[in-house]
Design an enzyme around this catalytic site. Structure first.
Site, PDB file in Angstrom:
ATOM      1  N   SER A 127      46.077  38.701  35.870  1.00 32.35           N
ATOM      2  CA  SER A 127      45.702  39.013  37.173  1.00 32.35           C
ATOM      3  C   SER A 127      46.761  39.599  38.149  1.00 32.35           C
ATOM      4  O   SER A 127      47.173  40.921  37.998  1.00 32.35           O
ATOM      5  CB  SER A 127      45.024  37.704  37.980  1.00 32.35           C
ATOM      6  OG  SER A 127      44.023  38.336  39.101  1.00 32.35           O
ATOM      7  N   HIS A 168      39.444  41.254  36.254  1.00 34.91           N
ATOM      8  CA  HIS A 168      38.132  40.061  36.189  1.00 34.91           C
ATOM      9  C   HIS A 168      36.784  41.068  36.149  1.00 34.91           C
ATOM     10  O   HIS A 168      35.655  40.544  36.561  1.00 34.91           O
ATOM     11  CB  HIS A 168      38.214  39.078  37.329  1.00 34.91           C
ATOM     12  CG  HIS A 168      39.520  38.507  37.423  1.00 34.91           C
ATOM     13  ND1 HIS A 168      39.921  37.727  36.378  1.00 34.91           N
ATOM     14  CD2 HIS A 168      40.234  38.386  38.493  1.00 34.91           C
ATOM     15  CE1 HIS A 168      41.009  37.197  36.701  1.00 34.91           C
ATOM     16  NE2 HIS A 168      41.371  37.781  37.827  1.00 34.91           N
TER      17      HIS A 168
END
Length: 222
Positions: A127, A168
């Site tokens: 991320s 995501h």
């Protein structure tokens, strides 16, 4: 030659790393940097962040890595440099990208990481740790830039990829993903990856690799 494994969530795509690395990872030392998740947050958010980071740590151990945790914000520049230099690989966790960049710059760790990437050391991110490789960050509602006042609006990244990463994808964490992308990313050169995918960079070769969807850990719901 730069070697980057940029995951949406490493635990969901870790099975793909050995083929990309092209070497036996057993016994390799990795410096594990969780700093992006050390900003002020609620207890519920902290619990979720802890689960995600622990899942990444376990995935690294399952691949045979020796994991050394290094929280940048609370260490001296000397300790940071020693840990990064002595490690075979670098791993940067997720959290707030702006806060992460602020702390890396504050300790000079951004330059240390860049130096070792240039030397060919394997870099892995989850991320925010992946988004860190962009040339800059956009204040798009994903992360709060006010958590990093010391940046003073300088949202430059390390610049190892010339596109933006939407991580995501499929999780709809910020509302409908496609609507969010249409609003903030439509005019940008971007790549979207879900939690079982990673962008791999080896020299100038860039690919999106995909693991089985069942490899993504289930976040406990209370």
């Amino acid at each position: 030659m730069k070697k980057l494994f940029l995951a949406s969530w490493f635990a969901g795509s870790a099975s793909l790393l050995p083929a990309f690395a092209g070497e036996d990872l057993s016994g390799k030392k990795v410096v594990f940097i969780p700093t992006a998740g050390f900003y002020e947050m609620s207890d519920e958010e902290r619990k979720g962040m802890g689960f995600i980071n622990n899942a990444d740590k376990e995935a690294l151990k399952n691949l045979g890595f020796i994991v050394e945790e290094l929280e940048i914000a609370n260490e001296t520049s000397e300790k940071i440099e020693k840990s990064i230099t002595n490690a075979d690989c670098i791993f940067v966790c997720g959290g707030n990208t702006f806060f992460l960049m602020q702390e890396l710059k504050r300790k000079g760790a951004d330059k240390m990481i860049s130096h070792h990437i240039e030397q060919g050391k394997l870099y892995m991110g989850t991320s925010a740790g992946s988004v860190l490789m962009q040339k800059d960050f956009i204040a798009d509602g994903v992360d709060d830039p006010t958590l990093a006042p010391d940046l003073k609006g300088d949202f430059s990244g390390l610049g190892y990829i010339d596109f933006y990463l939407y991580v995501h994808y499929g999780g709809n964490y910020w509302g409908d993903d496609d609507e969010f992308i249409s609003k903030y990313y439509a005019k940008l050169n971007y790549k979207k990856i879900s939690d079982n995918q990673a962008v791999t960079v080896k020299g100038e070769k860039i690919e999106i690799v995909t693991a089985d969807e069942n490899s993504v850990p289930a976040i406990p719901m209370e």
